[in-house]
Design an enzyme around this catalytic site. Sequence first.
Site, PDB file in Angstrom:
ATOM      1  N   HIS A   1       4.566   0.165  13.488  1.00 51.80           N
ATOM      2  CA  HIS A   1       3.607   0.688  14.452  1.00 51.80           C
ATOM      3  C   HIS A   1       3.613  -0.431  15.580  1.00 51.80           C
ATOM      4  O   HIS A   1       3.527  -1.532  15.433  1.00 51.80           O
ATOM      5  CB  HIS A   1       2.229   0.923  14.013  1.00 51.80           C
ATOM      6  CG  HIS A   1       1.220   1.243  15.037  1.00 51.80           C
ATOM      7  ND1 HIS A   1       1.354   2.260  16.111  1.00 51.80           N
ATOM      8  CD2 HIS A   1      -0.141   1.052  15.357  1.00 51.80           C
ATOM      9  CE1 HIS A   1       0.426   2.397  16.737  1.00 51.80           C
ATOM     10  NE2 HIS A   1      -0.604   1.474  16.476  1.00 51.80           N
TER      11      HIS A   1
ATOM     12  N   GLY B   1       0.948  -1.161   0.100  1.00 55.30           N
ATOM     13  CA  GLY B   1       0.070  -0.079  -0.231  1.00 55.30           C
ATOM     14  C   GLY B   1       0.727   1.100  -0.041  1.00 55.30           C
ATOM     15  O   GLY B   1       1.956   1.178  -0.521  1.00 55.30           O
TER      16      GLY B   1
END
Length: 346
Positions: free
Chosen positions: A109, A27
């Site tokens: 993350h 992405g």
Amino acid sequence: MNLKVYYEQDANLAQLKGKTLAVLGYGSQGHAHALNLKDSGLNVVVGLRKGSPSWAKARQDGLDALEVREAASEADLVAFLLPDPTQPKVYREDVVPSLKPGKTLLFAHGFNVHYGQIVPPAEVDVVMVAPKGPGSLVRKLYLDGQGVPCLLAIAQDASGRAKETALAYAHALGGTRAGVLETSFKEETETDLFGEQAVLCGGVTELIKAGFDTLVEAGYSPEMAYFECLNELKLIVDLIYQGGIDFMRRSVSDTAKFGDLTRGSRVIDERVRETMKQILREVQDGTFAREWVLENHANRPVYNALLAKEREHSIEQVGEQLRAMMSWLGSSKTPVGAGEGERRGR
């Protein structure tokens, strides 16, 4: 600055030379990571579902696209650039079978590691490199000879070289050109979630709607309410982004500044601040994480219902009509950088 910051001279790209790096996902962030790593002279493969649109795109961009399990098996370093909710399943089914001492798992993350959705074995390194900007900017600035600041964290250092590996990865992204700030999985995850919920997404959208509703309920036109409470927000945010709050205040009229200084604290009062503290406690003690994990296990019924309800708010209909007058905006059907994790670097 309290956090330790690393730059070009602190990183050695040789740490990753001769190794295979698997980027899972293609992405906004995934494609930026993969292409920057490749252009930095590293051996990169992209782990994808065969036949997906991203498969053809990655190959078109000159990258080797492999099934996720094959990519993870070949790799010395596996970078998770997938949405948070999909990572645990991919980890269990496609990454765990090939885990062995000396491998590195890299995240952009800390959610799944911090909240125990992914529990790596003790013999692998677990690190984080999180660009603080969208993938499109990570790629653009790299090509311009610049870079986006990154966060770096180490959760496990089985090899004794985890930080060196993470710094080399950040260097290959272009992050050391701007600066790489060292933090922890806990700090990155909890501050990120709180910021999204209380300020950047939850706080801002509710403030916008509250202002819009207040004006409309008082008899003012929805169009004027939209311009004053939503459209002009970009001007203020751009000024704050460019030079901070004081720079913004020096850039607006004295009337606006006086209203800011005397009325802002009445809107964000002690009750609101206490609510923010409660939201932070829910992030810290895992309440939010449990709620989100269970929501995904149940196929997101609350999430989907709330999204549908929000789309029906009159500010969306008014905004769509007014934005049609603003040719410079282009199409608003597909957000720039659309996709899970675009803001954070996931």
